[in-house]
Write an enzyme that holds these catalytic residues in place. Sequence first.
Site, short mmCIF file in Angstrom:
data_model
loop_
_atom_site.label_atom_id
_atom_site.label_comp_id
_atom_site.label_asym_id
_atom_site.label_seq_id
_atom_site.Cartn_x
_atom_site.Cartn_y
_atom_site.Cartn_z
N GLU A 189 0.85 -1.18 0.00
CA GLU A 189 0.00 0.00 0.00
C GLU A 189 0.88 1.23 0.00
O GLU A 189 2.10 1.14 0.17
CB GLU A 189 -0.96 -0.01 1.19
N HIS B 250 -3.21 3.96 8.69
CA HIS B 250 -1.92 3.44 9.14
C HIS B 250 -0.97 4.58 9.46
O HIS B 250 -0.93 5.58 8.78
CB HIS B 250 -1.29 2.58 8.05
#
Lengths: 391, 291
Positions: B209, B248
Amino acid sequence: MNLHEFQAKEILGRYGVPVPQGKVAESVAAAERAARGLPGNRFAVKAQVHAGGRGRAGGIKLVDSAAEVGRTAEELLGLALVTKQTGPEGRRVDRVYVEETVEAERVLYLAVLVERRLGKVALLGAEQGGEDIEERAAANPSIIKSLAVDLDGGAKTSAFQAFAKSLKLAGKLEKKAVDLFEALIKAFVEVDASLIEINPLAVTKSGDLIALDVKMVLDDNAMFRHPDLKGLHDKDELDPVEMKAQANEINYVRMDGNIGVVVNGAGLALATHDMLTDAGGKPANFMDIRTTATSLDIAGGFDLLLDNPNVEVVLVNVHGGGLQRCDTIAEGIGISLKRNRRSLPIVLRFAGNNADYGRTLLRNYGIAFIDAADMGDAIEKAVGNVKKEAA
Amino acid sequence: MAILVGPDTRVLVQGITGRTGSYHTERAMAYGTNVVAGVRPGKGGIRHLDVPVFDTVAEAMTETGADASLVFVPPANAAAAMIEAIEAEVGVVVCVTERVPVLDAVRVRAALEGAKTKLVGPNSQGVLTPGGCKLGVMTTVHGRPGSIGIVSRSATLTSEIVAQTSAAGLGQSTTVGIGGDPVHGIGFVDCLKMFIEDTETQGIILIGEIGGAEEEMVADYLKSAKASKPVVALIAGRHAPPERRMGHAGTLTMFGRAGADDKIKALRGAGVHIAPNTQSIAETMQQALAS
């Protein structure tokens, strides 16, 4: 947690990092008073908002008298300052920082951060500082010098000296630079920062180093050991919707589309947005339900989505994990829909832990939903329902 | 074979007596994981979930022959727990704990230098060798023993890909969640190397990601060492709003090295098959295996 410039400078000052004299002010009168208490006749008036690019956006002004400081403060206070990092709505200026000005012979860039590749704290520096540092570094990464630092200390003065030399800080400046590096790293570790950035770092005519602007970010995860620093948190600076979500163990970002998105896990949420956008859908928000969210937290997060008048369809893409199961999320959605009484098409894709149980729970709540077999099916149905509404 | 853990792995659980620790230890045992001991300072001598509890990791290893550890210790003491396991030379350590201070993670990394331990996490769902050992907290409903090695930074996206590869009849040799934190133990490259050496693994899926540099490091590695089996990657976050942190920790784009497009370009240049989206990963793998 982002700190304001004046807070960051106050902290760095305590560690012996040279910073200009200054005072924060929340009113015109206080700004004028602050200027009268500072040395010299030329002052900087700086908007205190959490956003880079303030200088270019007109948030930093240089003036020649205390009266002008007052007039400038009047202009800035209450203004929604729009910089390249704020988005079009800008950030309201509630405080200005009034500072003595320092004549710089040259300016550098200096930062301390956690270097992810190495898993170490690192010093970064560039011979030439300024607001365009990111663009210049992107075009030519070699202008950024870096030095990894061990947390447990040890002999590193020679490494600091070499680093200072690489930034063309020689002679008397080299010793001052080494002291500055040491103070910065000590501050970084002791306050549990995740970023300290000095840009610009000035070399003055008299041969001193001084931090003209400072950005500091503290590690939210370490605030449990810094009760004294928690008070620095400027809650006015946070989007109230995103803050409410955070309090509900949900990461939430407002976007401008019409499909409300409910996902558990940041990676799956990013992947859902990718597929949704590829299919022509426009997400109204980013939502990542953390593993620690309870059904009541989730209900609160779902409320936020229903409160958004732009939302026409809700897309739920949940993969029940070991920690966050489908039934908990179903219960949260059920509670929220029962109290909000807003009827929207809900496309639901449940997989993983307790997926069937989650669907049963929702049916027991009397909630109608469009069942989707997989991610692709869910996205197709969500986009399809928007188009129907618009027609 | 699989990697990191298997049916013979002897697991000790640090923080076994806590609520989360107890719950997930029971689930892991029910899955068939061979849990042999627990560690909780001050509670040595008791039995919990029918295994002996010790004050220290070293003691638990000596008494039970444990060779892997699962850490459920809360954030304030998680780093100390990981360092204790590293110093006791536990072979594989998984730390599930979320919200570990980043400087603590840096201290753990320093302890790992030259150590024998392979650390997975923190903020990891763990390691699953379907049918053999669950050293973590992930869902197991879709996992099937098979030939695909999966490594990712995201738990739920992993479950998604596990479900897909099982439905496609491929199954998984082992799945590893390296954790979502900016500083962590083993990374994509370490896992890739292990999967390449593992005889059971026929294909490798990387779930990347935006943010960080794991994917770029894989690209750099594959340029020097050709993979003997197909590698398929998904990069999530192509349409994330710019300059925002999305969940995140640390998805900040730093000097143009963390964008999805750059990562995809780097991986493609290193011979990795890029899956166009989440839905088509198993299909991309099947094509890669057939070619």
